[in-house]
Scaffold this active site. Sequence first.
Site, PDB file in Angstrom:
ATOM      1  CD  GLU A 117     -35.303 -17.502  -2.073  1.00 45.32           C
ATOM      2  OE1 GLU A 117     -34.335 -16.820  -1.738  1.00 45.32           O
ATOM      3  OE2 GLU A 117     -35.562 -18.625  -1.592  1.00 45.32           O
ATOM      4  CB  CYS A 130     -35.867 -21.624   0.901  1.00 46.56           C
ATOM      5  SG  CYS A 130     -34.620 -21.162  -0.299  1.00 46.56           S
ATOM      6  CG  HIS A 172     -34.918 -25.772   2.198  1.00 47.88           C
ATOM      7  ND1 HIS A 172     -35.323 -25.590   0.899  1.00 47.88           N
ATOM      8  CD2 HIS A 172     -33.871 -24.918   2.396  1.00 47.88           C
ATOM      9  CE1 HIS A 172     -34.566 -24.654   0.343  1.00 47.88           C
ATOM     10  NE2 HIS A 172     -33.690 -24.235   1.226  1.00 47.88           N
TER      11      HIS A 172
HETATM   12  N1  COA Z   1     -16.054 -37.130  -4.165  1.00 47.24           N
HETATM   13  C1  COA Z   1     -16.980 -37.097  -3.192  1.00 47.24           C
HETATM   14  N2  COA Z   1     -17.157 -36.031  -2.366  1.00 47.24           N
HETATM   15  C2  COA Z   1     -16.343 -34.965  -2.548  1.00 47.24           C
HETATM   16  C3  COA Z   1     -15.351 -34.937  -3.552  1.00 47.24           C
HETATM   17  C4  COA Z   1     -15.220 -36.092  -4.381  1.00 47.24           C
HETATM   18  N3  COA Z   1     -14.321 -36.142  -5.363  1.00 47.24           N
HETATM   19  N4  COA Z   1     -14.728 -33.748  -3.481  1.00 47.24           N
HETATM   20  C5  COA Z   1     -15.302 -33.038  -2.472  1.00 47.24           C
HETATM   21  N5  COA Z   1     -16.301 -33.785  -1.907  1.00 47.24           N
HETATM   22  C6  COA Z   1     -17.200 -33.399  -0.815  1.00 47.24           C
HETATM   23  C7  COA Z   1     -16.529 -32.669   0.320  1.00 47.24           C
HETATM   24  O1  COA Z   1     -15.883 -33.563   1.187  1.00 47.24           O
HETATM   25  C8  COA Z   1     -17.731 -31.977   0.951  1.00 47.24           C
HETATM   26  O2  COA Z   1     -18.448 -32.902   1.725  1.00 47.24           O
HETATM   27  P1  COA Z   1     -18.997 -32.506   3.203  1.00 47.24           P
HETATM   28  O3  COA Z   1     -19.931 -31.342   3.001  1.00 47.24           O
HETATM   29  O4  COA Z   1     -19.656 -33.727   3.674  1.00 47.24           O
HETATM   30  O5  COA Z   1     -17.794 -32.087   3.982  1.00 47.24           O
HETATM   31  C9  COA Z   1     -18.625 -31.636  -0.260  1.00 47.24           C
HETATM   32  O6  COA Z   1     -18.128 -32.453  -1.330  1.00 47.24           O
HETATM   33  C10 COA Z   1     -18.571 -30.176  -0.655  1.00 47.24           C
HETATM   34  O7  COA Z   1     -17.227 -29.820  -0.772  1.00 47.24           O
HETATM   35  P2  COA Z   1     -16.714 -28.378  -0.305  1.00 47.24           P
HETATM   36  O8  COA Z   1     -15.248 -28.311  -0.524  1.00 47.24           O
HETATM   37  O9  COA Z   1     -17.260 -28.043   1.049  1.00 47.24           O
HETATM   38  O10 COA Z   1     -17.472 -27.491  -1.418  1.00 47.24           O
HETATM   39  P3  COA Z   1     -17.469 -25.950  -1.668  1.00 47.24           P
HETATM   40  O11 COA Z   1     -16.415 -25.229  -0.928  1.00 47.24           O
HETATM   41  O12 COA Z   1     -17.520 -25.808  -3.146  1.00 47.24           O
HETATM   42  O13 COA Z   1     -18.856 -25.444  -1.043  1.00 47.24           O
HETATM   43  C11 COA Z   1     -21.255 -25.256  -0.813  1.00 47.24           C
HETATM   44  C12 COA Z   1     -20.081 -26.177  -1.151  1.00 47.24           C
HETATM   45  C13 COA Z   1     -22.491 -26.097  -0.700  1.00 47.24           C
HETATM   46  C14 COA Z   1     -20.992 -24.539   0.519  1.00 47.24           C
HETATM   47  C15 COA Z   1     -21.418 -24.214  -1.982  1.00 47.24           C
HETATM   48  O14 COA Z   1     -21.793 -24.914  -3.139  1.00 47.24           O
HETATM   49  C16 COA Z   1     -22.469 -23.172  -1.680  1.00 47.24           C
HETATM   50  O15 COA Z   1     -22.177 -22.131  -1.102  1.00 47.24           O
HETATM   51  N6  COA Z   1     -23.741 -23.436  -2.067  1.00 47.24           N
HETATM   52  C17 COA Z   1     -24.842 -22.620  -1.739  1.00 47.24           C
HETATM   53  C18 COA Z   1     -25.234 -22.921  -0.307  1.00 47.24           C
HETATM   54  C19 COA Z   1     -26.670 -22.906  -0.120  1.00 47.24           C
HETATM   55  O16 COA Z   1     -27.417 -23.311  -0.997  1.00 47.24           O
HETATM   56  N7  COA Z   1     -27.105 -22.438   1.011  1.00 47.24           N
HETATM   57  C20 COA Z   1     -28.512 -22.486   1.112  1.00 47.24           C
HETATM   58  C21 COA Z   1     -29.071 -21.700   2.052  1.00 47.24           C
HETATM   59  S1  COA Z   1     -30.390 -22.643   2.710  1.00 47.24           S
END
Ligand code: COA
Length: 390
Positions: free
Chosen positions: A79, A111, A233
């Site tokens: 992609e 993906c 994945h």
């Molecule tokens: N220690 C341990 N864990 C922690 C932490 C710490 N100090 N601080 C936060 N976390 C955890 C949160 O509790 C959360 O866990 P959970 O998912 O089990 O609830 C995780 O870390 C992520 O935190 P969050 O606040 O949800 O992160 P974010 O708002 O930055 O978003 C994604 C995370 C993944 C949604 C973001 O990185 C993203 O959009 N990525 C791309 C998504 C993707 O790849 N999609 C693919 C399509 S297949």
Amino acid sequence: MKIGIDKIGFYAPDMYVDTEDLAHARGVEPGKFTVGIGQEKMAVAPKTQDAVTLAANAANNILTKEDIESIDYIIFATETGIDHSKAAAIYVQRLLGLNDYARSIEVKQACYSATAGVQMARGHIALNPDSKVLILASDISRYGLKTGGEITQGAGAVAMVISADPHVLAIEETSVYKTEDAMDFWRPLYSDYAYVQGKFSVDQYINFFQDLLDRYKEKTNRTFKDFSSILFHLPYTKMGLKALKSTLEHADEEDRERLLTNFDVSKRYNAIVGNIYTGSLYLSLLSLLERNTTINEGERVGLFSYGSGSVGEFLTGIVQPNYKDHLFTDQHDAMLNKRQKISVEQYEEMYEDKIPAGEGNVELDASNDPAPIRFTGIKEHMRQYENVSI
Ligand code: COA
């Protein structure tokens, strides 16, 4: 006739950013990236590596002369391709000196597309049992600096030879799949960066997994007992873990422990390479096969393939006798151990140092790139590559 993965190799660029360093630079508690997201290192591609070279480097070391003669179908899943029209497979075909009498194409669906490639290959081998198919799954994941998705980037490629009587994993006939029009992740033609609705993409992925696993169980009457492992994945490793755990609530203790232990082995390479989009599921398979010490021939592995947009498939494979003898574990270890850590500042500088769109003539100095196959520039809008290993 058994059809499946006869060989599997991968390539990651020689540089990475430590995710703890990235967390400090972004003012985030490191545990969020290392535990909450589940990523330790993020591979960074130099300017001299693109989807074509990553794929060619992944395939370069696994193909014998006999493979080169027998491969008559090259399917390139990506992609982050380099041309709207010409298939990336054709560049790889030339760079590796593959047979001219081959069909070379590119396939796309986020993906998921490498799995479409595997299924196309199965059909081809069923009709032509003496031939072999080369599947290339190659991407550079980019969400942009300082974005929510930044921590889920990476770069790399997986190459697989699909054949009859495979030495590594025989793909079973039954699989279940599903498509639903969703805007969880996409990349418009004008954008270098992916757009993502992060939380929605996670929900969509988990819902697809649950739905397809239920459908598969209904269709086959199989249960968790029939699987040594279930692989995912992995855009980031916590995503697969969340999906797996969501279905284990009513599993018995033995199944739960086995599936979670093997998941842990299967995420190893993904945690230190990052998101490689199309190749991610197969990198996880490689991690399981190369790093486990308990999986024996005849055991069944489930594979959940997902591509935003969305298409998902749950397919299965049977581990083949003496499969460890047909892997390239030492080569992969050496490649991963040789990588250099770069600072967040260096990564940011490289990230911004792009060839301007539409530039027709560019010369790149590839002498610092240890990969044998490199992108060396553009002449009259034609991309130039070299393979210094031949
Ligand atoms: N220690 C341990 N864990 C922690 C932490 C710490 N100090 N601080 C936060 N976390 C955890 C949160 O509790 C959360 O866990 P959970 O998912 O089990 O609830 C995780 O870390 C992520 O935190 P969050 O606040 O949800 O992160 P974010 O708002 O930055 O978003 C994604 C995370 C993944 C949604 C973001 O990185 C993203 O959009 N990525 C791309 C998504 C993707 O790849 N999609 C693919 C399509 S297949």
